[in-house]
Design an enzyme around this catalytic site. Structure first.
Site: not given
Length: 155
Positions: A115, A133
């Protein structure tokens, strides 16, 4: 069906390229403000799912999320094969497919998801996320829009 699989591939390639670039430039936890007070780039790892769900579960969750993502991808390909003429629906599925596969690749390659997008305001932080995402959220929102439009057409 080929255009939708192509779109999913573009999502996967952009996702993986962005994660590789961030991983090469940043050290774990390093932050770089982009829009100070709102948006930073940072390198973080997530062994869980959305919002770090099950991140501290002890390791079994890696295989669970790989199986879940792979199963979802196969189901989406099946749906695309049956509904590929429905443009909005297929766009949504392709975005979700690309995002799901992007995160499965991370789990297989690294044991966690990379991330790097951090959105915040003052002391409020949204959990860090990535392009995969974002594609999944975009696809889910488009699925809702498609359903609302379908219901509206049937009235």
């Amino acid at each position: 069906m080929l255009p939708w699989l192509g779109l999913a591939m573009v999502v996967i390639l952009l996702d993986q390229a962005s994660k590789i670039a961030i991983s090469r430039v940043f050290e774990f936890g390093q932050r770089m403000p982009i829009a100070d007070g709102f948006f930073d780039l940072t390198l973080l790892y997530n062994k869980g799912a959305a919002f770090s769900f099950l991140a501290a579960a002890g390791g079994w969750q890696k295989y669970f999320f790989i199986a879940l993502g792979t199963g979802a991808a196969l189901f989406i390909v099946w749906l695309l094969s049956r509904h590929n003429q429905q443009r909005l629906f297929s766009f949504a599925l392709a975005m979700i497919l690309g995002g799901a596969i992007g995160n499965v690749i991370d789990r297989l390659a690294y044991g966690h998801v990379v991330d790097f997008i951090l959105v915040y305001w003052r002391d409020w932080y949204w959990p860090a996320f990535n392009l995969a995402d974002s594609a999944i959220v975009c696809g889910a929102g488009t699925l809702m829009l498609d359903e609302l439009l379908r219901v509206r057409r049937t009235k």
